[in-house]
Every structure is written in structure tokens, then in C-alpha cells.
Scaffold this motif. Sequence first.
Motif, PDB file in Angstrom:
ATOM      1  N   ASP A 233      77.464 117.628  -9.132  1.00 34.04           N
ATOM      2  CA  ASP A 233      76.724 117.196  -7.952  1.00 34.04           C
ATOM      3  C   ASP A 233      75.473 116.436  -8.358  1.00 34.04           C
ATOM      4  N   LEU A 234      74.852 115.804  -7.381  1.00 36.86           N
ATOM      5  CA  LEU A 234      73.560 115.187  -7.639  1.00 36.86           C
ATOM      6  C   LEU A 234      72.550 116.264  -8.025  1.00 36.86           C
ATOM      7  N   PRO A 235      71.592 115.933  -8.867  1.00 36.81           N
ATOM      8  CA  PRO A 235      70.610 116.949  -9.281  1.00 36.81           C
ATOM      9  C   PRO A 235      69.662 117.310  -8.146  1.00 36.81           C
ATOM     10  N   GLU A 236      69.010 118.456  -8.282  1.00 37.14           N
ATOM     11  CA  GLU A 236      67.907 118.847  -7.406  1.00 37.14           C
ATOM     12  C   GLU A 236      66.640 118.877  -8.252  1.00 37.14           C
ATOM     13  N   TRP A 237      65.692 118.048  -7.887  1.00 38.47           N
ATOM     14  CA  TRP A 237      64.429 118.017  -8.620  1.00 38.47           C
ATOM     15  C   TRP A 237      63.461 118.989  -7.962  1.00 38.47           C
ATOM     16  N   ARG A 238      63.012 119.977  -8.708  1.00 42.39           N
ATOM     17  CA  ARG A 238      62.119 121.008  -8.175  1.00 42.39           C
ATOM     18  C   ARG A 238      60.692 120.759  -8.652  1.00 42.39           C
ATOM     19  N   PHE A 239      59.765 120.791  -7.698  1.00 47.08           N
ATOM     20  CA  PHE A 239      58.362 120.528  -7.986  1.00 47.08           C
ATOM     21  C   PHE A 239      57.499 121.605  -7.332  1.00 47.08           C
ATOM     22  N   SER A 240      56.238 121.635  -7.722  1.00 47.73           N
ATOM     23  CA  SER A 240      55.259 122.491  -7.055  1.00 47.73           C
ATOM     24  C   SER A 240      53.895 121.816  -7.126  1.00 47.73           C
ATOM     25  N   LEU A 241      53.237 121.737  -5.974  1.00 43.76           N
ATOM     26  CA  LEU A 241      51.901 121.161  -5.876  1.00 43.76           C
ATOM     27  C   LEU A 241      50.888 122.275  -5.627  1.00 43.76           C
TER      28      LEU A 241
END
Length: 249
Positions: A233-241
Motif C-alpha cells: 500500500d501507499l505509505p503513511e507518514w507519521r509526524f508530531s508537532l
Amino acid sequence: MRRWISVLLLLAACGTETSSENTIPLKEKVEKTPLHLEYAGSRTGGSQIQMHFLVSHTDETLIHPEDYVYQWPEYIQDSEGIAYRIADADYSYDMLGDTALEPWEAGVTLTIKPPPEKVEDVVFTIPFHTVPKRYEEGYLFRVERDNPSIQNGDMAVQNLDIEEQSLSFRLDDAHPDADSRTGYMVTLLKDGERVFPVSRRVNRSSRSTSFELMFAEPFNEQETLLIDRMSGDLPEWRFSLTVSPDSGG
């Protein structure tokens, strides 16, 4: 008397150090080439606070509304563990607040309820992730003779070498499901049409794949390489601000 003065000075020094250690460092921008997102300020009014974020492409390529799908949490917390609800997420492609956006920019406005009692004392932690839908048809790379390394999302073209009709490079794939069994389709894109190599040699390893490709015609000064990941599948980019509504903008 001197003993008490020494004790007071020691306590004062300890208090200053504790205050410094308790300061929460802000993280107001995140990046996954070419995606760049940064905090752009807030506006408080009535029963809500609106927080603005500027999204841009670092290579100044056009951002389309369907390029990214964002998923925000229902609630976020401040540094004291108090929860606030994200009531709405609005996306704009012409203006962010009073600022006109460039074609490679977009705006995100989060409406948060209720607003904090003292905006200047609050630090929010905002985790989110995005799915880069722009890669559904593959990853585009502008290949040039004097640029041996190119990054695009989860993929990186390394050690690029162009000679006449041949093209060789190493492909590094950071997708969590990529391994030595992952297949790739590599073509050139000319006038909207795929141009397939007449021959290819592939050498695979756990996280990288080396290609030697031969095409029917010599390369121009600049070509567009299109690489498709054939599985997963397409990737999931995980971030945190970590942002303060009292800063930014």
C-alpha cells in the motif's frame, strides 16, 4: 550567617535549573521531501482557537488538493494533559488567513475547542499522519547528469550514472514493507507516455535495488524517470508537532 547565605544561593541556583529543564522544546515544522509543513500562527475568538499551518513542496512543484490525505486526532493535549477537541480541519489553496499562497503551497486550519484560558501558557502536542496519494501512479524523478542523488518521498535514487543510452542507479526504498522481494517498474516519461528500457539488469538486497537499464535512444540533458512500487500500500507518514498558540505567524 554565611552558611544561610550559601544555602539560599544554592536553592536559587537549583530553582533556576529546574525551570530550564521543565521548558518544553517546540517543534513547529516537519518535512518529508518534498512535503514541508510548518506552524504559521493562530487566532482566538469566542469559543474556539484556529491554528494555521503552511504546507509546501520544497522543489516548488504544484500541490494538488488530492495529493495528500491528512488524518488528525479527535483530541489533542497541552503540556498539562488537558484535552482539547479538533472540531474542524479546513484546507485552502489560494489564501491562508490574509496571505496569498503560491501554486506549490497549501494551508491547513485546525479549529480547536474550547480555547485555552491563557494562550501564552499553553503548548500543544499535535500528532498526525498523511497518506501521499500523489504516488498512486508512481514516483517521479528529474534525472540530470550532474545530480547523482535524488530524494522523493520514501524513495531515493543514488549513484546515478548516465552514459549515452544506458542508465544505472541504486534505489533506496524506506517503505516499511519494502524488502528484497519488492518489485519495481522503471520507465522514462516522455510527452505523457511511458518509455520502457530495451534491456535491464537488477540486483536486489534487503533495502536497496540496483538497476542497469538500456534504452533505445540516447538521453537528453534532463529526463523524467517514473518508478512504480509493484506491491504494498501507499505509505503513511507519521509526524508530531509541538507548538505554542502564542508563537508563529
